[in-house]
Design an enzyme around this catalytic site. Structure first.
Site, PDB file in Angstrom:
ATOM      1  N   GLY A  83       1.762   2.185  10.733  1.00 29.15           N
ATOM      2  CA  GLY A  83       2.716   3.288  10.614  1.00 29.15           C
ATOM      3  C   GLY A  83       3.348   3.692  11.936  1.00 29.15           C
ATOM      4  N   GLY A  89       2.567  -1.160   4.304  1.00 27.88           N
ATOM      5  CA  GLY A  89       2.695   0.264   3.999  1.00 27.88           C
ATOM      6  C   GLY A  89       4.159   0.644   3.824  1.00 27.88           C
ATOM      7  N   GLY A  90       4.741   1.181   4.891  1.00 31.58           N
ATOM      8  CA  GLY A  90       6.105   1.709   4.833  1.00 31.58           C
ATOM      9  C   GLY A  90       7.117   0.785   4.164  1.00 31.58           C
ATOM     10  N   GLU A 117      -7.004   4.846   7.405  1.00 31.03           N
ATOM     11  CA  GLU A 117      -6.752   6.265   7.133  1.00 31.03           C
ATOM     12  C   GLU A 117      -7.947   6.900   6.419  1.00 31.03           C
ATOM     13  OE1 GLU A 117      -2.982   5.661   5.226  1.00 31.03           O
ATOM     14  OE2 GLU A 117      -2.158   5.060   7.169  1.00 31.03           O
ATOM     15  N   ASN A 163       0.876  -1.170   0.000  1.00 29.10           N
ATOM     16  CA  ASN A 163       0.000   0.000   0.000  1.00 29.10           C
ATOM     17  C   ASN A 163       0.917   1.224   0.000  1.00 29.10           C
ATOM     18  OD1 ASN A 163      -1.793   2.043   0.475  1.00 29.10           O
ATOM     19  ND2 ASN A 163      -2.353   1.388   2.555  1.00 29.10           N
ATOM     20  N   TRP A 164       1.083   1.778  -1.174  1.00 29.08           N
ATOM     21  CA  TRP A 164       2.050   2.887  -1.292  1.00 29.08           C
ATOM     22  C   TRP A 164       1.517   4.174  -0.688  1.00 29.08           C
ATOM     23  CZ3 TRP A 164       4.776   2.796  -6.777  1.00 29.08           C
ATOM     24  CH2 TRP A 164       5.448   1.573  -6.928  1.00 29.08           C
ATOM     25  N   LYS A 165       0.214   4.212  -0.401  1.00 31.54           N
ATOM     26  CA  LYS A 165      -0.417   5.421   0.139  1.00 31.54           C
ATOM     27  C   LYS A 165      -0.123   6.611  -0.783  1.00 31.54           C
ATOM     28  CE  LYS A 165      -0.224   3.283   4.628  1.00 31.54           C
ATOM     29  NZ  LYS A 165      -0.218   3.415   6.081  1.00 31.54           N
ATOM     30  N   HIS A 172      -9.607   1.430   4.253  1.00 36.80           N
ATOM     31  CA  HIS A 172      -8.383   1.560   5.032  1.00 36.80           C
ATOM     32  C   HIS A 172      -8.626   2.503   6.207  1.00 36.80           C
ATOM     33  CE1 HIS A 172      -4.328   2.701   6.172  1.00 36.80           C
ATOM     34  NE2 HIS A 172      -3.947   1.563   5.630  1.00 36.80           N
ATOM     35  N   SER A 180       2.698  -2.232  10.384  1.00 37.77           N
ATOM     36  CA  SER A 180       4.129  -2.330  10.672  1.00 37.77           C
ATOM     37  C   SER A 180       4.707  -3.720  10.400  1.00 37.77           C
ATOM     38  CB  SER A 180       4.438  -1.876  12.103  1.00 37.77           C
ATOM     39  OG  SER A 180       4.039  -0.521  12.286  1.00 37.77           O
ATOM     40  N   GLU A 235      -6.101  -5.003  10.089  1.00 40.13           N
ATOM     41  CA  GLU A 235      -5.092  -3.991  10.380  1.00 40.13           C
ATOM     42  C   GLU A 235      -5.453  -3.266  11.678  1.00 40.13           C
ATOM     43  OE1 GLU A 235      -2.796  -2.755   6.596  1.00 40.13           O
ATOM     44  OE2 GLU A 235      -4.495  -1.435   6.833  1.00 40.13           O
TER      45      GLU A 235
END
Ligand code: PGA
Length: 256
Positions: free
Chosen positions: A176, A237-238, A100, A13-15, A98, A216, A170
Site C-alpha cells: 500500500g 491490494g489496491g 495488516e 485482496n479487496w481488504k 496478512h 504495490s 509480501e
C-alpha cells in the site's frame, strides 16, 4: 526450476472495501476480462460480499476467497468466522496472516499456523502471507525473518497438506506504499521461501507450491515481477479494485 508446472495464481485482496452492490459491479466488470484467461484468478472479498461474489462468479473461472478464518470450527468466539462456514458459502481460498492482521489485530506466527491448519482441515486453500518489516530489511535480517515465519506457519503440517498451500511473500514496506520490491528482491525472497519448503518437505513439494509476490504490484510492474523464476503469481491490494488494472495483471500472469 519448474515454473511452468506451477499454477499461476493472481489473487485480489479487496481488504475492507466494497459494499455488496459495489462488489457485484466490480465482478461484472471483471468477468469479460477474466474470460478464458490462462491463470487462476481469485478475488478475496469482505465476508459480507462472499455469498454475492460466489453467486456472481458462477459459470466463470473466477474463484472466491476470504481474508481471514478462525482456527476453531465453531463455538463461543464472538465476531469470528470458521473454515466450515467459509467452505459452505462457497469460498475456496483464504488469506492468512496478512501483515495488516499481524500489525493491527495481534496475529502471530502461532495463530497463522493454527489458522492454516484449520483452513486445510476445512478444505480451503490457504494463502499464507509472510514478509519482513522495513527495519528488518535494513538490518539485513530478511532471510532470518522470512525463514522463521515459514517454519512456524508450517509447524506440524505434513507434506501433502503443505503442497496444497499458496504462499505470498509480501514485504511490509511495499504494501500500500507504492514502493514495490525490485524484481530481484522479489525473486530472491520467493526463492528463499522455496528453499525453506524444500528443506521441510523435499524438492517435489517445493517445486509445486505457488509463491506469490505482493506489495504495490500493479499494471505497470506486474509483467516483470511475474517473469521471475520463483514468482508464480501475485497478491494484489489496491490494483485489484480497478477492473482494468487487475485485467492487465492477470494477462501478465498468463504470459509470464
Ligand atoms: P497493495 O496490497 O497491492 O495495495 O500493496 C497488497 C496486499 O496487501 O496484499
Amino acid at each position: 526450476m519448474k515454473k511452468e508446472l506451477r499454477k499461476a495464481i493472481i489473487a485480489g485482496n479487496w481488504k475492507m472495501n466494497k459494499t455488496r452492490p459495489e462488489a457485484q459491479q466490480l465482478i461484472n466488470e471483471l468477468k469479460p476480462i477474466a474470460n478464458g484467461i490462462g491463470c487462476e484468478v481469485v478475488i478475496c472479498v469482505p465476508f459480507t460480499s462472499l455469498a454475492a461474489a460466489v453467486e456472481a462468479v458462477k459459470d466463470t473461472g473466477i474463484k472466491v476467497g476470504a481474508q481471514n478464518v478462525h482456527f476453531e470450527a465453531n463455538g463461543a468466539y464472538t465476531g469470528e468466522i470458521s473454515a466450515v462456514m467459509l467452505k459452505e458459502i462457497g469460498a475456496e481460498y483464504v488469506i492468512i496472516g496478512h501483515s495488516e492482521r499481524r500489525q493491527y489485530f495481534g496475529e502471530t506466527d502461532e495463530t497463522v499456523n493454527k489458522r492454516t491448519k484449520a483452513a486445510l482441515a476445512g478444505g480451503l486453500i490457504p494463502i499464507v502471507c509472510v514478509g519482513e518489516l522495513l527495519w528488518e530489511r535494513e538490518a539485513n535480517i530478511t532471510e532470518e525473518v522470512v525463514s522463521r515465519q515459514i517454519k512456524l506457519a508450517f509447524a506440524g503440517i505434513g507434506a501433502a497438506d503443505a503442497a496444497k498451500t499458496v504462499i505470498a511473500y509480501e514485504p511490509v514496506w511495499a504494501i500500500g506504499t507504492g514502493v514495490t520490491a525490485t524484481n530481484e528482491q522479489a525473486q530472491e525472497a520467493c526463492k528463499l521461501i522455496r528453499g525453506r519448503l524444500e528443506a521441510l518437505y523435499g524438492k517435489s513439494v517445493a517445486d509445486s507450491v505457488t509463491i506469490q509476490y505482493g506489495g504495490s504490484m500493479n499494471a505497470q510492474n506486474a509483467a516483470e515481477l511475474l517473469a521471475k523464476e520463483d514468482v508464480d503469481g501475485g497478491l494484489i491490494g489496491g490494483a485489484s479494485l480497478k477492473a482494468a488494472d487487475f485485467g492487465v495483471i492477470i494477462k501478465a500472469a498468463t504470459v509470464g
